[in-house]
Design a protein around this motif. Structure first.
Motif, mmCIF file in Angstrom:
data_model
loop_
_atom_site.group_PDB
_atom_site.id
_atom_site.type_symbol
_atom_site.label_atom_id
_atom_site.label_comp_id
_atom_site.label_asym_id
_atom_site.label_seq_id
_atom_site.Cartn_x
_atom_site.Cartn_y
_atom_site.Cartn_z
ATOM 1 N N SER A 50 0.835 -1.203 0.000
ATOM 2 C CA SER A 50 0.000 0.000 0.000
ATOM 3 C C SER A 50 0.866 1.247 0.000
ATOM 4 N N ALA A 51 0.290 2.327 -0.513
ATOM 5 C CA ALA A 51 1.005 3.607 -0.555
ATOM 6 C C ALA A 51 1.315 4.102 0.857
ATOM 7 N N GLU A 52 0.399 3.892 1.782
ATOM 8 C CA GLU A 52 0.624 4.341 3.160
ATOM 9 C C GLU A 52 1.840 3.641 3.770
ATOM 10 N N LEU A 53 1.977 2.330 3.493
ATOM 11 C CA LEU A 53 3.127 1.598 4.029
ATOM 12 C C LEU A 53 4.411 1.932 3.280
ATOM 13 N N LEU A 54 4.297 2.401 2.037
ATOM 14 C CA LEU A 54 5.489 2.936 1.348
ATOM 15 C C LEU A 54 6.064 4.105 2.130
ATOM 16 N N LEU A 55 5.186 4.965 2.616
ATOM 17 C CA LEU A 55 5.651 6.107 3.415
ATOM 18 C C LEU A 55 6.360 5.631 4.679
ATOM 19 N N GLN A 56 5.835 4.570 5.297
ATOM 20 C CA GLN A 56 6.505 4.030 6.486
ATOM 21 C C GLN A 56 7.887 3.486 6.133
ATOM 22 N N ALA A 57 7.982 2.820 4.973
ATOM 23 C CA ALA A 57 9.274 2.279 4.544
ATOM 24 C C ALA A 57 10.290 3.392 4.327
ATOM 25 N N TRP A 58 9.838 4.540 3.856
ATOM 26 C CA TRP A 58 10.732 5.689 3.680
ATOM 27 C C TRP A 58 11.168 6.246 5.034
ATOM 28 N N ARG A 59 10.239 6.356 5.961
ATOM 29 C CA ARG A 59 10.520 7.021 7.236
ATOM 30 C C ARG A 59 11.568 6.305 8.064
ATOM 31 N N VAL A 60 11.698 4.993 7.902
ATOM 32 C CA VAL A 60 12.677 4.260 8.704
ATOM 33 C C VAL A 60 14.056 4.246 8.056
ATOM 34 N N ARG A 61 14.177 4.811 6.847
ATOM 35 C CA ARG A 61 15.474 4.867 6.179
ATOM 36 C C ARG A 61 16.399 5.845 6.895
ATOM 37 N N GLU A 98 19.474 8.709 6.865
ATOM 38 C CA GLU A 98 19.686 9.863 5.983
ATOM 39 C C GLU A 98 20.533 9.474 4.773
ATOM 40 N N GLU A 99 21.514 8.611 4.989
ATOM 41 C CA GLU A 99 22.360 8.166 3.876
ATOM 42 C C GLU A 99 21.545 7.368 2.862
ATOM 43 N N GLU A 100 20.672 6.472 3.353
ATOM 44 C CA GLU A 100 19.836 5.683 2.450
ATOM 45 C C GLU A 100 18.861 6.580 1.683
ATOM 46 N N ARG A 101 18.341 7.585 2.355
ATOM 47 C CA ARG A 101 17.426 8.503 1.680
ATOM 48 C C ARG A 101 18.134 9.267 0.572
#
Length: 216
Positions: free
Chosen positions: A178-189, A191-194
């Protein structure tokens, strides 16, 4: 990067979704059946998401890249890149299995699917992130890999009807990114991974190298 709204798009699976985030919160989400017309059916929920943003700053557009429907993933990427161009922000791709509820729970997961042409794929996910490349194998090798993962206590998740995989007794769960869980996957990255993701243009998740016909 200046803080703003975050748009997420997931269209690599039949049940597509769009979400809007702000900071650590999701402020809007919508799900819809994509069917055979993903480019048309995405427009209304995506417009609704953009209406929620209004004249606000969009920080980035996050897109699920598959594996799944190749056409669906391409539609999501094209739409996301279009929004990013208009709003002058980055478009970022994340593998869609990272947006599964079982994966976000953090335990080791083996994500399974039919790769067609008589082969099946499996993807290892650890601590909520993809770990390594897809493993493609025939039915025998696929079943053996699933048995090892099950005996080791891994959660087995399929992106499609588990009955298609012919794995009786394996307790395979059906998962829908889901798109909502995509946002969660981003938030736990980190700074280097982002930063690395922001510098990499999104493209569909290939289980095999693309077949390219060269002109003679």
């Amino acid at each position: 990067m200046e803080e703003g709204y975050q748009i997420a798009i997931e269209t690599s699976v039949p049940c597509g979704s769009v979400a809007v985030g702000w900071g650590e919160n999701t402020i809007f989400s919508a799900q819809f059946e994509l069917g055979r017309r993903p480019s048309e059916l995405l427009l209304e929920p995506l417009q609704e998401a953009l209406d929620r943003v209004g004249q606000g700053l969009i920080e980035f557009v996050l897109i699920g890249t598959g594996p799944g429907s190749y056409n669906g993933a391409r539609v999501g990427i094209a739409a996301g890149q279009g929004v990013a161009i208009v709003h002058q922000c980055p478009a970022v791709g994340i593998p869609s299995p990272e947006a599964l509820a079982d994966v976000r729970a953090g335990g080791p997961c083996l994500v399974l699917g039919d790769a067609r042409r008589g082969t099946f794929f499996s993807l290892e996910l650890r601590e909520g992130k993809l770990a390594g490349n897809p493993c493609l194998s025939d039915q025998v090798g696929f079943s053996q890999r699933v048995d090892v993962a099950r005996e080791s206590g891994w959660t087995l998740v399929s992106l499609e009807d588990p009955a298609r995989l012919d794995l009786p007794g394996s307790d395979v769960r059906l998962g829908v990114p889901s798109a909502e869980l995509l946002l969660q996957a981003w938030r736990v990255r980190s700074e280097e991974e982002r930063r690395e993701l922001l510098e990499t243009p999104p493209e569909p998740f290939y289980l095999r190298s693309p077949h390219i016909t060269r002109s003679k």
